[in-house]
Each structure stands twice: as structure tokens, then as C-alpha cells.
Design a protein around this motif. Structure first.
Motif, short mmCIF file in Angstrom:
data_model
loop_
_atom_site.label_atom_id
_atom_site.label_comp_id
_atom_site.label_asym_id
_atom_site.label_seq_id
_atom_site.Cartn_x
_atom_site.Cartn_y
_atom_site.Cartn_z
N GLU A 162 0.83 -1.21 0.00
CA GLU A 162 0.00 0.00 0.00
C GLU A 162 0.87 1.26 0.00
N LEU A 163 1.94 1.25 0.82
CA LEU A 163 2.85 2.39 0.87
C LEU A 163 3.56 2.56 -0.47
N LYS A 164 3.95 1.45 -1.08
CA LYS A 164 4.61 1.49 -2.39
C LYS A 164 3.71 2.15 -3.42
N GLU A 165 2.44 1.81 -3.38
CA GLU A 165 1.47 2.40 -4.31
C GLU A 165 1.30 3.89 -4.04
N LEU A 166 1.27 4.27 -2.74
CA LEU A 166 1.15 5.69 -2.37
C LEU A 166 2.33 6.49 -2.90
N LEU A 167 3.53 5.95 -2.74
CA LEU A 167 4.73 6.64 -3.21
C LEU A 167 4.70 6.80 -4.73
N LYS A 168 4.20 5.77 -5.42
CA LYS A 168 4.09 5.84 -6.89
C LYS A 168 3.11 6.93 -7.29
N LEU A 181 1.99 12.45 -9.11
CA LEU A 181 1.39 13.75 -8.82
C LEU A 181 2.41 14.88 -8.99
N ARG A 182 3.62 14.65 -8.47
CA ARG A 182 4.67 15.68 -8.54
C ARG A 182 5.14 15.91 -9.98
N SER A 183 5.15 14.84 -10.76
CA SER A 183 5.64 14.96 -12.14
C SER A 183 4.55 15.34 -13.12
N ARG A 186 2.15 13.36 -14.10
CA ARG A 186 1.77 12.23 -14.96
C ARG A 186 0.43 11.63 -14.60
N GLY A 187 -0.11 11.97 -13.49
CA GLY A 187 -1.37 11.37 -13.10
C GLY A 187 -2.22 12.34 -12.31
N HIS A 188 -3.47 12.00 -12.12
CA HIS A 188 -4.38 12.90 -11.42
C HIS A 188 -5.01 12.23 -10.21
N ALA A 189 -4.30 11.20 -9.68
CA ALA A 189 -4.83 10.50 -8.50
C ALA A 189 -4.91 11.48 -7.32
N PHE A 190 -5.94 11.32 -6.53
CA PHE A 190 -6.14 12.20 -5.37
C PHE A 190 -5.61 11.50 -4.12
N LEU A 191 -4.70 12.17 -3.42
CA LEU A 191 -4.16 11.60 -2.20
C LEU A 191 -4.82 12.25 -0.98
N GLU A 192 -5.21 11.43 -0.02
CA GLU A 192 -5.83 11.93 1.20
C GLU A 192 -4.77 12.58 2.10
N GLU A 193 -5.25 13.32 3.09
CA GLU A 193 -4.34 13.98 4.04
C GLU A 193 -3.45 12.98 4.76
N ASP A 194 -4.05 11.87 5.22
CA ASP A 194 -3.24 10.89 5.95
C ASP A 194 -2.24 10.18 5.05
N ALA A 195 -2.49 10.17 3.74
CA ALA A 195 -1.53 9.59 2.80
C ALA A 195 -0.26 10.45 2.77
N PHE A 196 -0.43 11.76 2.76
CA PHE A 196 0.73 12.65 2.81
C PHE A 196 1.51 12.47 4.12
N ALA A 232 7.47 16.74 0.53
CA ALA A 232 6.17 16.06 0.68
C ALA A 232 5.23 16.88 1.56
N ALA A 233 5.78 17.47 2.63
CA ALA A 233 4.95 18.31 3.50
C ALA A 233 4.42 19.53 2.75
N GLU A 234 5.28 20.16 1.96
CA GLU A 234 4.87 21.33 1.19
C GLU A 234 3.79 20.94 0.17
N THR A 235 3.99 19.81 -0.49
CA THR A 235 3.01 19.34 -1.47
C THR A 235 1.67 19.05 -0.79
N GLY A 236 1.73 18.38 0.35
CA GLY A 236 0.49 18.08 1.07
C GLY A 236 -0.24 19.34 1.49
N LEU A 237 0.51 20.34 1.94
CA LEU A 237 -0.11 21.61 2.39
C LEU A 237 -0.69 22.40 1.21
N HIS A 238 -0.17 22.14 0.01
CA HIS A 238 -0.76 22.77 -1.16
C HIS A 238 -2.19 22.30 -1.34
#
Length: 473
Positions: free
Chosen positions: A12-18, A23-25, A27-37, A56-62
Motif C-alpha cells: 500500500e505504501l509502495k502504491e502511495l509513493l508511486k 502527482l509531482r511529475s 503524470r497522473g491525477h490521483a487524489f491523495l488523502e491527508e493521511d496519505a501525505f 512532501a509536507a509542502e506538497t500536502g499543504l498545497h
């Protein structure tokens, strides 16, 4: 029920990191929850990749600008990267969204301490203590104790631990810590009262009994300490520190057999230590069992061959048995490690004198008086050795030097008298003997040890008799 939850979590963590990388690049539009960040930040933090964790913290706060948890994680990372003022700014922001998170106060405290603003840290924690109760209040008190420790306000450390135990008497961390701080601050009476109260509520708490015993020991109430240690080991028969301290208490009471039993129990329960073997050796030494004392000192010495003191103690057992050659070998070992220790030179001098090597002995004693000019035993040994070697003139000179160095210790008047008799200067010798008798009659035996033939001198006998008669009148 999941068959392999650890593997599933990892996948599950591997998938979250992917998803996060996509998201950062862009390439995708998957939505990550707050707890995922939060999980992604922790992943990078655990690997000491603080740069990626902050990204990652900056991205999550965005995506979640009002998340107090993400703000707190960002502040924690800023503190780790030594950006303390930035961390405080972030924490102020986080407090707008959730002012009840204890981590706000703990991280602010860390930042204030790093900025050397102890007063602000103390004030913050004291205010926080009014807002929290239960486990959170306990955590804050531990934090406050650490602040006081850092700034060497040690009595206040004790006060914090005392408050914790008044609220949570079974708190193991506080029980362990307060034992040390009781000894350090000397607040044994308070500790006794506190632990009596804890024991009333928790009679089978071995740590409370141990702390009570240690406080009694701090007041030199060794019998009471031993009784309390006995309760601690009755509750936990493998409580090695209770046996260790009990051994020390028995030694203080000169109950060496009981001390040995307690210390041998320590050796059964824990990895052998040099200090325990040395203590057992000390007990046997005091009991006059030189062979067993030597055996245990050697065990200690094998564990710490660079401890000169252990070689010296082994030498002392040989000296007790008048085995001068063996004693000399051990003293040579000690002096190879630490040459200029007065006690070692003193013992070596005694051995050399007993072996008839007077000049070598004089050299050893000379080193002692030069390094410790007020050390009475050193002067006594030097003068006795000079006298034994029939160096009477030198003995007289050193007696005068000893009188000056020790501010007129009466024993040296007697030694000066003996040296003068040795030189054939009877008149001066009688004057010095009379001076000794006037100041300290009990030390006459010191004179007679050097000059037993003086009792065949009528003038000496008359002087002693006249002095005793005058005292009686």
C-alpha cells in the motif's frame, strides 16, 4: 482477517509513493488523502531524507492548507534542519486550526531551547500544564523536567518528577529517574515521604521499595535501607540493583559476610563487572582472608588491566602476609600505570625497608613527602627509615622539616628527640622529649619504638616519671 498485514501495508505504501511521484511529475491525477501525505512524510523522515520529507509536507499543504497535522510535521522537519524560527512561525499557523495538539507545545519547546530561550520554553510548558490532564499532562511534565535538566535547575527536575508520581504513582520512567535525582539533589527526606505514600497505595511496587531504600541509604540509615531492599527483592528476586546497593549498605555497616552474599547474587544475575569483584575483594580483605581478597582483585584486574589501584590492592594483601617480593612486583605493575601516586610509593618504601634496601626505601618515601608535604604518614615513614639506616643527622633534619610542613605535629618532636639521641646529643634530645610529653603524652610510644634503649637511660626514665607524677598531682 488479513493473512500478511505487514506485506499489505508495504504494498500500500509502495502504491502511495508511486501516486505521489506521478502527482509531482504531472503524470497522473490521483487524489491523495491527508493521511496519505502524512505516511509519505514519515517514510522519507524514517530514512533521514529530510529534503524529500519537507517537499512532501509542502506538497500536502498545497492540497490541505488548513491541516494542523501537516503543519506540525513540517515544523518538526524544520527543527531537524535547524530552521527554528521558521518552525515557530509554522507552529503559530498550526495553532489557528488546532490549539489542543500537545505536539504544538513540545515542538515549540524544542525550538525555544535551540534558540536559547529557556524562559519562553518554561512559560509555554507551565501554561500548557493548565490545559491538559492525564497522559498528556504527564508528557508535558517530563518535557519540563528535561528543560530544567538542560539548564541545570536540578531541584526543579526533582519537583517535576514528584508531581508525575503524585498523579501516576506507578509511572516507571519517573520512578527510575527520581532515584537518580534524589541522590543528586540530596532530597532524601522528601523522597522517603513520597515513596512511603506510593507504597501505601502500591505495596508490591519493587521500584518504590528500591527508591525508598536508596533514600535511606542517602541518609546513611543503612539498616533501614537494607530492610527496604529486602522487600524489593522479595517482590522481584532478580532485582540485581537492589542486591548491589544492599551489598554496599552491608559494607558500610562492616557486615562483610552479608555483603559478599549480596554481591555474589549480583554476579549470578548480571554480566560480571570489575566493580563487583573489587567490592567482594574488599570484603575479604577486611575479613583478613588475603587469598580470597587477592583472587577477586585479580578477577577485577583481568577485566580492567589498566586500573593501577587494583594492582595496589593485590600488593596490600601480600604486605599483610609479609610477602615483600610479591608485593613489590604488584606495586611495580601499579607504578608502570601511574608512577607518582603517593600511596604506591609509600607501600613500595615499606616493602623495600622490610627487605633491607634502605636507600631505595628512602628514595620512595622522599617522593611521597615531596608530592604531599602535609602527609604525616609519609614523613613518619621517611624518618623511621632514616633512623633504621642509622642516618641520624638526616633523620633530625627531616624531623625539623616535618615539624614545619605539618604545622608542629607532636610526633615529630619525639622523632627529633630520637634522632638526637642517635647522634649522642642527649641534652637536646631530653628537651625535645619533654616538649613531646607536654603536647601529646599518648605519642610517647612512637619515641620508644625508635629508641627502646632510652628506657635504660635514667634521665629519660626520671623525665617520664616526673611528667606522669606532675599530671597526677
Amino acid at each position: 482477517m488479513r493473512e500478511n498485514p505487514f506485506r499489505e501495508d508495504r504494498e500500500e505504501l509502495k502504491e502511495l509513493l508511486k501516486q505521489y511521484e506521478n502527482l509531482r511529475s504531472g503524470r497522473g491525477h490521483a487524489f491523495l488523502e491527508e493521511d496519505a501525505f502524512e505516511r509519505i512524510i514519515d517514510y522519507f523522515d524514517d530514512r533521514d531524507d529530510l529534503t524529500s520529507a519537507l517537499e512532501a509536507a509542502e506538497t500536502g499543504l498545497h492540497y490541505f492548507p488548513y491541516s494542523s497535522q501537516l503543519l506540525i510535521k513540517k515544523a518538526d522537519l524544520l527543527i531537524a534542519t535547524r530552521k527554528y524560527q521558521d518552525a515557530l512561525d509554522v507552529l503559530e499557523h498550526a495553532e489557528l486550526f488546532d490549539s489542543t495538539d500537545i505536539n504544538l507545545f513540545i515542538l515549540k519547546t524544542d525550538a525555544y531551547l535551540a534558540l536559547d530561550q529557556q524562559e519562553k520554553a518554561v512559560q509555554l510548558l507551565q501554561e500548557a500544564l493548565l490545559q491538559f490532564d492525564g497522559e498528556e499532562r504527564i508528557d508535558l511534565l517530563f518535557e519540563l523536567a528535561d528543560v530544567y535538566d538542560d539548564y541545570e535547575e536540578f531541584d526543579k527536575v526533582f519537583d517535576c518528577l514528584k508531581l508525575i508520581l503524585e498523579e501516576e504513582p506507578s509511572n516507571e520512567e519517573a520512578l527510575y529517574k527520581i532515584c537518580f535525582w534524589t541522590d543528586f539533589t540530596g532530597r532524601n527526606e522528601e523522597s522517603i515521604r513520597l515513596h512511603h505514600k506510593i507504597i501505601e497505595d502500591l505495596p508490591y511496587n519493587e521500584l518504590a521499595w528500591f527508591n525508598l531504600a536508596a533514600a535511606f541509604q542517602g541518609l546513611k540509615l543503612y539498616e533501614k535501607a537494607i530492610d527496604a531492599y529486602q522487600y524489593a527483592i522479595a517482590i522481584d528476586e532478580k532485582f540485581d540493583y537492589a542486591y548491589r546497593n544492599m551489598g554496599d549498605a552491608y559494607i558500610r555497616l562492616r557486615k562483610y559476610k552479608e555483603a559478599i552474599e549480596a554481591l555474589e547474587k549480583v554476579l549470578e544475575l548480571t554480566r560480571p563487572e570489575e566493580v563487583i569483584y573489587e567490592a567482594i575483594g574488599h570484603c575479604y580483605h577486611r575479613m583478613g582472608n588475603n587469598a580470597q581478597a587477592r583472587f577477586h582483585y585479580r578477577k577485577a584486574s583481568h577485566m580492567n588491566p589498566d586500573d593501577s589501584k587494583l594492582h595496589y590492592k593485590i600488593a596490600q594483601t601480600y604486605i599483610n602476609e609479609k610477602h615483600w617480593e610479591n608485593a613489590v612486583k604488584q606495586l611495580e605493575n601499579a607504578m608502570r600505570l601511574q608512577r607518582n601516586v603517593p600511596e604506591y610509593n609509600l607501600a613500595m618504601g615499606e616493602c623495600k625497608m622490610e627487605q633491607g634496601k634502605i636507600k631505595e626505601a628512602i628514595q620512595c618515601f622522599g617522593l611521597v613527602v615531596r608530592s604531599k608535604p602535609k602527609f604525616v604518614n609519609g614523613w613518619e615513614s621517611l624518618i623511621r627509615c632514616l633512623y633504621k639506616g642509622e642516618f641520624y643527622e638526616e633523620a633530625a633534619e627531616q624531623s625539623l622539616a616535618a615539624l614545619e610542613a605539618t604545622e608542629g605535629k607532636p610526633v615529630f618532636s619525639y622523632y627529633y628527640s630520637a634522632a638526637l639521641f642517635g647522634m649522642g646529643k642527649s641534652k637536646e634530645a631530653l628537651l625535645q622529649l619533654e616538649k613531646g610529653l607536654e603536647t601529646s603524652p599518648k605519642l610517647l610510644k612512637k619515641f620508644l619504638e625508635l629508641q627502646p634503649v632510652a628506657l635504660q637511660n635514667n634521665q629519660v626514665v626520671d623525665l617520664i616519671a616526673r611528667y606522669k607524677k606532675g599530671k597526677k598531682m
